[in-house]
Design a protein around this motif. Structure first.
Motif, PDB file in Angstrom:
ATOM      1  N   SER A  94       1.205 -23.891   8.631  1.00  0.00           N
ATOM      2  CA  SER A  94       2.363 -23.740   8.837  1.00  0.00           C
ATOM      3  C   SER A  94       3.385 -22.841   8.274  1.00  0.00           C
ATOM      4  O   SER A  94       4.298 -22.238   8.815  1.00  0.00           O
ATOM      5  CB  SER A  94       3.134 -25.359   8.230  1.00  0.00           C
ATOM      6  N   VAL A  95       2.730 -22.112   6.975  1.00  0.00           N
ATOM      7  CA  VAL A  95       3.499 -21.144   6.206  1.00  0.00           C
ATOM      8  C   VAL A  95       3.330 -19.862   6.994  1.00  0.00           C
ATOM      9  O   VAL A  95       4.371 -19.202   6.984  1.00  0.00           O
ATOM     10  CB  VAL A  95       3.044 -21.152   4.696  1.00  0.00           C
ATOM     11  N   THR A  96       2.237 -19.354   7.201  1.00  0.00           N
ATOM     12  CA  THR A  96       1.886 -18.140   7.708  1.00  0.00           C
ATOM     13  C   THR A  96       1.846 -17.916   9.428  1.00  0.00           C
ATOM     14  O   THR A  96       2.000 -16.911   9.668  1.00  0.00           O
ATOM     15  CB  THR A  96       0.512 -17.612   7.155  1.00  0.00           C
ATOM     16  N   GLN A  97       1.756 -19.035   9.962  1.00  0.00           N
ATOM     17  CA  GLN A  97       1.618 -18.786  11.418  1.00  0.00           C
ATOM     18  C   GLN A  97       2.549 -19.633  12.181  1.00  0.00           C
ATOM     19  O   GLN A  97       3.480 -19.277  13.016  1.00  0.00           O
ATOM     20  CB  GLN A  97       0.217 -19.333  11.978  1.00  0.00           C
ATOM     21  N   ILE A  98       2.451 -21.164  12.014  1.00  0.00           N
ATOM     22  CA  ILE A  98       3.145 -22.028  13.154  1.00  0.00           C
ATOM     23  C   ILE A  98       4.889 -21.823  12.648  1.00  0.00           C
ATOM     24  O   ILE A  98       5.758 -21.655  13.485  1.00  0.00           O
ATOM     25  CB  ILE A  98       2.980 -23.559  13.090  1.00  0.00           C
ATOM     26  N   GLY A  99       5.095 -21.902  11.330  1.00  0.00           N
ATOM     27  CA  GLY A  99       6.628 -21.539  11.096  1.00  0.00           C
ATOM     28  C   GLY A  99       7.230 -20.241  11.718  1.00  0.00           C
ATOM     29  O   GLY A  99       8.271 -20.402  12.574  1.00  0.00           O
ATOM     30  N   PRO A 100       6.919 -19.338  11.388  1.00  0.00           N
ATOM     31  CA  PRO A 100       7.332 -18.062  12.115  1.00  0.00           C
ATOM     32  C   PRO A 100       7.352 -17.797  13.599  1.00  0.00           C
ATOM     33  O   PRO A 100       8.104 -17.602  14.282  1.00  0.00           O
ATOM     34  CB  PRO A 100       6.656 -16.810  11.441  1.00  0.00           C
ATOM     35  N   ILE A 101       6.222 -18.297  14.074  1.00  0.00           N
ATOM     36  CA  ILE A 101       5.846 -18.144  15.642  1.00  0.00           C
ATOM     37  C   ILE A 101       6.766 -19.249  16.541  1.00  0.00           C
ATOM     38  O   ILE A 101       7.537 -18.856  17.316  1.00  0.00           O
ATOM     39  CB  ILE A 101       4.405 -18.620  15.971  1.00  0.00           C
TER      40      ILE A 101
ATOM     41  N   LEU B 245      12.769 -23.723   7.044  1.00  0.00           N
ATOM     42  CA  LEU B 245      13.195 -25.199   7.736  1.00  0.00           C
ATOM     43  C   LEU B 245      11.968 -25.811   8.359  1.00  0.00           C
ATOM     44  O   LEU B 245      11.544 -26.827   8.199  1.00  0.00           O
ATOM     45  CB  LEU B 245      14.513 -25.185   8.437  1.00  0.00           C
ATOM     46  N   VAL B 246      11.703 -24.928   9.192  1.00  0.00           N
ATOM     47  CA  VAL B 246      10.136 -25.257  10.171  1.00  0.00           C
ATOM     48  C   VAL B 246       9.127 -25.737   9.376  1.00  0.00           C
ATOM     49  O   VAL B 246       8.424 -26.673   9.642  1.00  0.00           O
ATOM     50  CB  VAL B 246      10.228 -24.405  11.302  1.00  0.00           C
ATOM     51  N   THR B 247       8.876 -24.685   8.136  1.00  0.00           N
ATOM     52  CA  THR B 247       7.811 -25.118   7.266  1.00  0.00           C
ATOM     53  C   THR B 247       7.790 -26.363   6.573  1.00  0.00           C
ATOM     54  O   THR B 247       6.956 -27.173   6.495  1.00  0.00           O
ATOM     55  CB  THR B 247       7.665 -23.817   6.388  1.00  0.00           C
ATOM     56  N   ILE B 248       8.847 -26.686   6.099  1.00  0.00           N
ATOM     57  CA  ILE B 248       9.195 -28.051   5.442  1.00  0.00           C
ATOM     58  C   ILE B 248       8.898 -29.117   6.476  1.00  0.00           C
ATOM     59  O   ILE B 248       8.166 -30.125   6.089  1.00  0.00           O
ATOM     60  CB  ILE B 248      10.468 -28.140   4.782  1.00  0.00           C
ATOM     61  N   VAL B 249       9.370 -28.899   7.593  1.00  0.00           N
ATOM     62  CA  VAL B 249       9.442 -30.165   8.561  1.00  0.00           C
ATOM     63  C   VAL B 249       8.033 -30.200   9.030  1.00  0.00           C
ATOM     64  O   VAL B 249       7.557 -31.298   8.989  1.00  0.00           O
ATOM     65  CB  VAL B 249      10.551 -29.945   9.651  1.00  0.00           C
ATOM     66  N   GLY B 250       7.438 -29.208   9.277  1.00  0.00           N
ATOM     67  CA  GLY B 250       5.985 -28.974   9.668  1.00  0.00           C
ATOM     68  C   GLY B 250       4.870 -29.737   8.828  1.00  0.00           C
ATOM     69  O   GLY B 250       4.146 -30.581   8.992  1.00  0.00           O
ATOM     70  N   LEU B 251       5.117 -29.417   7.639  1.00  0.00           N
ATOM     71  CA  LEU B 251       4.162 -29.883   6.288  1.00  0.00           C
ATOM     72  C   LEU B 251       4.615 -31.590   6.184  1.00  0.00           C
ATOM     73  O   LEU B 251       3.775 -32.355   5.983  1.00  0.00           O
ATOM     74  CB  LEU B 251       4.764 -29.189   5.063  1.00  0.00           C
ATOM     75  N   ALA B 252       5.938 -32.059   6.324  1.00  0.00           N
ATOM     76  CA  ALA B 252       6.257 -33.471   6.309  1.00  0.00           C
ATOM     77  C   ALA B 252       5.621 -34.135   7.511  1.00  0.00           C
ATOM     78  O   ALA B 252       4.972 -35.321   7.240  1.00  0.00           O
ATOM     79  CB  ALA B 252       7.712 -33.605   6.272  1.00  0.00           C
ATOM     80  N   GLY B 253       5.678 -33.555   8.619  1.00  0.00           N
ATOM     81  CA  GLY B 253       5.044 -34.047   9.818  1.00  0.00           C
ATOM     82  C   GLY B 253       3.557 -34.303   9.594  1.00  0.00           C
ATOM     83  O   GLY B 253       2.997 -35.244   9.923  1.00  0.00           O
TER      84      GLY B 253
ATOM     85  N   GLY C  74       5.193 -15.302   5.712  1.00  0.00           N
ATOM     86  CA  GLY C  74       5.914 -16.003   6.628  1.00  0.00           C
ATOM     87  C   GLY C  74       7.513 -15.806   6.746  1.00  0.00           C
ATOM     88  O   GLY C  74       7.981 -15.628   8.056  1.00  0.00           O
ATOM     89  N   LEU C  75       8.100 -15.323   5.453  1.00  0.00           N
ATOM     90  CA  LEU C  75       9.520 -15.071   5.681  1.00  0.00           C
ATOM     91  C   LEU C  75       9.706 -13.604   6.204  1.00  0.00           C
ATOM     92  O   LEU C  75      10.537 -13.502   7.141  1.00  0.00           O
ATOM     93  CB  LEU C  75      10.142 -15.142   4.467  1.00  0.00           C
ATOM     94  N   VAL C  76       8.750 -12.518   6.040  1.00  0.00           N
ATOM     95  CA  VAL C  76       8.963 -11.308   6.381  1.00  0.00           C
ATOM     96  C   VAL C  76       8.403 -11.442   7.975  1.00  0.00           C
ATOM     97  O   VAL C  76       9.237 -10.669   8.619  1.00  0.00           O
ATOM     98  CB  VAL C  76       7.963 -10.379   5.808  1.00  0.00           C
TER      99      VAL C  76
END
Length: 255
Positions: free
Chosen positions: A89-96, A155-163, A195-197
């Motif tokens: 979530s942090v390094t791949q899914i969130g940014p992509i 936001l995507v990282t947080i939602v992805g981890l919650a899911g 992930g932010l970069v």
């Protein structure tokens, strides 16, 4: 002569793109800054991107967690599902996921807007008045897409981890405490910064491609449609190139 022009056209386009990107980088530090345009573009990109991004983040993350958990269960290590979910979530899914939506909605709208201005000769009118279109129109759009992309990555990282947590605990019966404890096993502050970069680079690249294609439109309305399609394709290509390069540089530097 015709074959030579056809062969040199892609190289000429690449050169013009980098020239536009360089002019944009220089214009970012020239006063006055178009704050009104920046705020309008930021709100627009955020408004059209936030809902699709969140809806796309959950199935992406859940699919990764489900596949990973099937493998971990076979090894008797299902308690480490949180580790895989956090890393993905942090390094791949969130940014992509973020840039896929930003490129598919915000960047295409930017390209269509600038393309319409180009065929109506509004950009030429600005140049006649002594106003630099890159400083007035491109810079606010590029910075707006960058800011929105960075914000959506978080936001995507947080939602992805919650899911992922809900799916792993309630569907695959992973222990909640073990899932939570595994989140920080391999993922730390450097991974969050990565992930932010990535999000910033992705958003900037997508907006830069959209602005360049919009300002270089030819052949009227048909050219605008072609430019929008090319914006999506080139943005996705840039996404995967930047993702590979940044990931390789990060993990090579941390070894």
């Amino acid at each position: 002569m015709i074959s030579t022009d056809v062969a040199l056209k892609p190289l000429r386009g690449i050169g013009e793109f980098y020239a536009t990107a360089l002019d944009t980088g220089v214009a970012m530090f020239k006063p006055p800054f178009a704050w009104r345009e920046f705020l309008l573009q930021t709100w627009f990109v955020a408004r059209v991107s936030i809902v699709p991004t969140l809806m796309l983040a959950v199935p992406f993350t859940v699919l990764v967690v489900f596949t990973l958990n099937v493998l971990l269960v076979e090894f008797g290590a299902a308690d480490f599902s949180g580790t895989g979910a956090a890393t993905a979530s942090v390094t791949q899914i969130g940014p992509i996921v973020t840039v896929l939506v930003v490129a598919g909605t915000g960047a295409t709208a930017m390209c269509a807007d600038l393309g319409a201005r180009t065929i109506r000769e509004e950009l030429d009118a600005l140049r006649v008045l002594g106003i630099d279109p890159i400083h007035r129109l491109v810079v606010p759009r590029v910075l707006a897409a960058t800011v929105v992309a960075v914000s959506l990555v978080s936001l995507v990282t947080i939602v992805g981890l919650a899911g992922s947590f809900a799916f792993a605990v309630f569907v695959q019966h992973v222990t909640p405490g073990a899932f939570a404890a595994g989140l920080t096993l391999l993922t730390g502050l450097p991974d969050v910064m990565l992930g932010l970069v990535k999000g910033a680079l992705f958003g900037m690249a997508a907006a830069m491609i959209a602005c360049y294609k919009g300002m270089s439109v030819r052949r009227g309305p048909q050219g605008v449609g072609n430019a929008v399609n090319e914006t999506v394709v080139y943005s996705f290509i840039a996404l995967f190139v930047i993702n590979i390069v940044t990931t390789a540089v990060f993990y090579t530097g941390t070894e």
